[in-house]
Design a protein around this motif. Structure first.
Motif, PDB file in Angstrom:
ATOM      1  N   MET A   1       0.832  -1.175   0.000  1.00 27.71           N
ATOM      2  CA  MET A   1       0.000   0.000   0.000  1.00 27.71           C
ATOM      3  C   MET A   1       0.883   1.247   0.000  1.00 27.71           C
ATOM      4  O   MET A   1       1.916   1.271   0.653  1.00 27.71           O
ATOM      5  N   ALA A   2       0.502   2.222  -0.780  1.00 25.71           N
ATOM      6  CA  ALA A   2       1.263   3.466  -0.867  1.00 25.71           C
ATOM      7  C   ALA A   2       0.946   4.349   0.334  1.00 25.71           C
ATOM      8  O   ALA A   2      -0.188   4.413   0.795  1.00 25.71           O
ATOM      9  N   ARG A   3       1.954   5.028   0.805  1.00 23.37           N
ATOM     10  CA  ARG A   3       1.806   5.952   1.940  1.00 23.37           C
ATOM     11  C   ARG A   3       1.893   7.375   1.398  1.00 23.37           C
ATOM     12  O   ARG A   3       2.884   7.742   0.755  1.00 23.37           O
ATOM     13  N   ILE A   4       0.870   8.177   1.655  1.00 24.78           N
ATOM     14  CA  ILE A   4       0.794   9.550   1.162  1.00 24.78           C
ATOM     15  C   ILE A   4       0.926  10.488   2.359  1.00 24.78           C
ATOM     16  O   ILE A   4       0.203  10.346   3.345  1.00 24.78           O
ATOM     17  N   LEU A   5       1.827  11.463   2.252  1.00 24.12           N
ATOM     18  CA  LEU A   5       2.056  12.434   3.316  1.00 24.12           C
ATOM     19  C   LEU A   5       1.826  13.841   2.774  1.00 24.12           C
ATOM     20  O   LEU A   5       2.261  14.161   1.665  1.00 24.12           O
ATOM     21  N   LEU A   6       1.162  14.653   3.558  1.00 26.41           N
ATOM     22  CA  LEU A   6       0.968  16.068   3.228  1.00 26.41           C
ATOM     23  C   LEU A   6       1.592  16.905   4.334  1.00 26.41           C
ATOM     24  O   LEU A   6       1.432  16.595   5.518  1.00 26.41           O
ATOM     25  N   PHE A   7       2.241  17.977   3.955  1.00 25.96           N
ATOM     26  CA  PHE A   7       2.887  18.841   4.936  1.00 25.96           C
ATOM     27  C   PHE A   7       2.349  20.264   4.829  1.00 25.96           C
ATOM     28  O   PHE A   7       1.832  20.679   3.798  1.00 25.96           O
ATOM     29  N   GLY A   8       2.487  21.006   5.931  1.00 28.76           N
ATOM     30  CA  GLY A   8       2.134  22.427   5.971  1.00 28.76           C
ATOM     31  C   GLY A   8       0.682  22.676   5.612  1.00 28.76           C
ATOM     32  O   GLY A   8      -0.222  21.954   6.022  1.00 28.76           O
ATOM     33  N   ARG A   9       0.474  23.708   4.813  1.00 27.48           N
ATOM     34  CA  ARG A   9      -0.883  24.114   4.462  1.00 27.48           C
ATOM     35  C   ARG A   9      -1.621  23.053   3.651  1.00 27.48           C
ATOM     36  O   ARG A   9      -2.845  23.019   3.628  1.00 27.48           O
ATOM     37  N   LEU A  10      -0.876  22.159   2.990  1.00 25.14           N
ATOM     38  CA  LEU A  10      -1.530  21.096   2.227  1.00 25.14           C
ATOM     39  C   LEU A  10      -2.325  20.179   3.160  1.00 25.14           C
ATOM     40  O   LEU A  10      -3.452  19.790   2.848  1.00 25.14           O
ATOM     41  N   SER A  11      -1.745  19.863   4.303  1.00 25.67           N
ATOM     42  CA  SER A  11      -2.478  19.014   5.260  1.00 25.67           C
ATOM     43  C   SER A  11      -3.649  19.787   5.876  1.00 25.67           C
ATOM     44  O   SER A  11      -4.690  19.197   6.168  1.00 25.67           O
ATOM     45  N   ASP A  12      -3.491  21.096   6.039  1.00 25.75           N
ATOM     46  CA  ASP A  12      -4.596  21.919   6.553  1.00 25.75           C
ATOM     47  C   ASP A  12      -5.778  21.903   5.583  1.00 25.75           C
ATOM     48  O   ASP A  12      -6.931  21.788   5.992  1.00 25.75           O
ATOM     49  N   ILE A  13      -5.488  22.025   4.297  1.00 26.57           N
ATOM     50  CA  ILE A  13      -6.535  22.037   3.271  1.00 26.57           C
ATOM     51  C   ILE A  13      -7.248  20.688   3.217  1.00 26.57           C
ATOM     52  O   ILE A  13      -8.472  20.620   3.162  1.00 26.57           O
ATOM     53  N   ALA A  14      -6.474  19.604   3.267  1.00 25.69           N
ATOM     54  CA  ALA A  14      -7.049  18.266   3.136  1.00 25.69           C
ATOM     55  C   ALA A  14      -7.738  17.789   4.412  1.00 25.69           C
ATOM     56  O   ALA A  14      -8.650  16.975   4.354  1.00 25.69           O
ATOM     57  N   GLY A  15      -7.256  18.264   5.548  1.00 27.07           N
ATOM     58  CA  GLY A  15      -7.797  17.785   6.813  1.00 27.07           C
ATOM     59  C   GLY A  15      -7.169  16.479   7.268  1.00 27.07           C
ATOM     60  O   GLY A  15      -7.683  15.821   8.167  1.00 27.07           O
ATOM     61  N   TRP A  16      -6.086  16.090   6.635  1.00 27.22           N
ATOM     62  CA  TRP A  16      -5.345  14.899   7.048  1.00 27.22           C
ATOM     63  C   TRP A  16      -3.867  15.098   6.721  1.00 27.22           C
ATOM     64  O   TRP A  16      -3.512  15.903   5.882  1.00 27.22           O
ATOM     65  N   ARG A  17      -3.009  14.381   7.420  1.00 25.69           N
ATOM     66  CA  ARG A  17      -1.571  14.487   7.213  1.00 25.69           C
ATOM     67  C   ARG A  17      -1.010  13.239   6.553  1.00 25.69           C
ATOM     68  O   ARG A  17      -0.035  13.287   5.822  1.00 25.69           O
ATOM     69  N   GLU A  18      -1.605  12.095   6.833  1.00 17.74           N
ATOM     70  CA  GLU A  18      -1.099  10.833   6.306  1.00 17.74           C
ATOM     71  C   GLU A  18      -2.265   9.933   5.923  1.00 17.74           C
ATOM     72  O   GLU A  18      -3.285   9.892   6.609  1.00 17.74           O
ATOM     73  N   LYS A  19      -2.076   9.228   4.808  1.00 22.57           N
ATOM     74  CA  LYS A  19      -3.115   8.332   4.310  1.00 22.57           C
ATOM     75  C   LYS A  19      -2.425   7.189   3.577  1.00 22.57           C
ATOM     76  O   LYS A  19      -1.344   7.373   3.030  1.00 22.57           O
ATOM     77  N   THR A  20      -3.038   6.041   3.577  1.00 19.39           N
ATOM     78  CA  THR A  20      -2.535   4.929   2.780  1.00 19.39           C
ATOM     79  C   THR A  20      -3.553   4.587   1.710  1.00 19.39           C
ATOM     80  O   THR A  20      -4.764   4.732   1.912  1.00 19.39           O
ATOM     81  N   LEU A  21      -3.045   4.160   0.563  1.00 18.73           N
ATOM     82  CA  LEU A  21      -3.903   3.771  -0.552  1.00 18.73           C
ATOM     83  C   LEU A  21      -3.540   2.363  -0.993  1.00 18.73           C
ATOM     84  O   LEU A  21      -2.367   2.047  -1.184  1.00 18.73           O
ATOM     85  N   GLU A  22      -4.572   1.548  -1.159  1.00 17.54           N
ATOM     86  CA  GLU A  22      -4.356   0.212  -1.673  1.00 17.54           C
ATOM     87  C   GLU A  22      -5.499  -0.103  -2.619  1.00 17.54           C
ATOM     88  O   GLU A  22      -6.660   0.009  -2.213  1.00 17.54           O
ATOM     89  N   PRO A  23      -5.211  -0.400  -3.837  1.00 18.49           N
ATOM     90  CA  PRO A  23      -3.879  -0.507  -4.410  1.00 18.49           C
ATOM     91  C   PRO A  23      -3.287   0.869  -4.692  1.00 18.49           C
ATOM     92  O   PRO A  23      -4.014   1.852  -4.825  1.00 18.49           O
ATOM     93  N   ALA A  24      -1.991   0.912  -4.814  1.00 23.51           N
ATOM     94  CA  ALA A  24      -1.304   2.166  -5.131  1.00 23.51           C
ATOM     95  C   ALA A  24      -1.539   2.511  -6.596  1.00 23.51           C
ATOM     96  O   ALA A  24      -1.532   1.623  -7.448  1.00 23.51           O
ATOM     97  N   PRO A  25      -1.759   3.787  -6.899  1.00 18.45           N
ATOM     98  CA  PRO A  25      -1.840   4.187  -8.308  1.00 18.45           C
ATOM     99  C   PRO A  25      -0.531   3.843  -9.015  1.00 18.45           C
ATOM    100  O   PRO A  25       0.525   3.758  -8.388  1.00 18.45           O
ATOM    101  N   ALA A  26      -0.601   3.685 -10.321  1.00 12.46           N
ATOM    102  CA  ALA A  26       0.582   3.287 -11.091  1.00 12.46           C
ATOM    103  C   ALA A  26       1.605   4.412 -11.221  1.00 12.46           C
ATOM    104  O   ALA A  26       2.811   4.151 -11.250  1.00 12.46           O
ATOM    105  N   ARG A  27       1.130   5.641 -11.304  1.00  8.67           N
ATOM    106  CA  ARG A  27       2.028   6.769 -11.569  1.00  8.67           C
ATOM    107  C   ARG A  27       1.685   7.931 -10.637  1.00  8.67           C
ATOM    108  O   ARG A  27       0.567   8.022 -10.127  1.00  8.67           O
ATOM    109  N   LEU A  28       2.623   8.822 -10.466  1.00 10.10           N
ATOM    110  CA  LEU A  28       2.421  10.018  -9.655  1.00 10.10           C
ATOM    111  C   LEU A  28       1.277  10.853 -10.218  1.00 10.10           C
ATOM    112  O   LEU A  28       0.447  11.367  -9.469  1.00 10.10           O
TER     113      LEU A  28
END
Length: 81
Positions: free
Chosen positions: A1-28
């Motif tokens: 599973m891919a681990r997604i991290l947001l920092f600074g104002r990005l995490s403020d906008i999203a309302g989360w700092r860390e999330k996992t995705l399964e399955p992981a997308p193929a590309r950025l």
């Protein structure tokens, strides 16, 4: 599973700092599209100038392939002094 991290104002906008995705997308680019489809404000913020991406703790500037265990960190624009 891919681990997604947001920092600074990005995490403020999203309302989360860390999330996992399964399955992981193929590309950025697929990951960005998935996040933008889920949250338009976050998608807009991720597309803003100066946002950097670290893939497995290495900064990348272009689209890149993701592995099932990738760690993707989105970093807001930095200012220094």
């Amino acid at each position: 599973m891919a681990r997604i991290l947001l920092f600074g104002r990005l995490s403020d906008i999203a309302g989360w700092r860390e999330k996992t995705l399964e399955p992981a997308p193929a590309r950025l680019s697929d990951l960005r599209a998935l996040l933008a489809a889920d949250d338009a404000a976050l998608g807009e913020a991720l597309a803003a100038p100066g946002v950097q991406v670290a893939l497995d703790q290495v900064l990348v500037r272009d689209d890149a392939a993701l592995s099932p265990r990738s760690e993707v960190a989105f970093l807001p624009p930095m200012s220094g002094g």
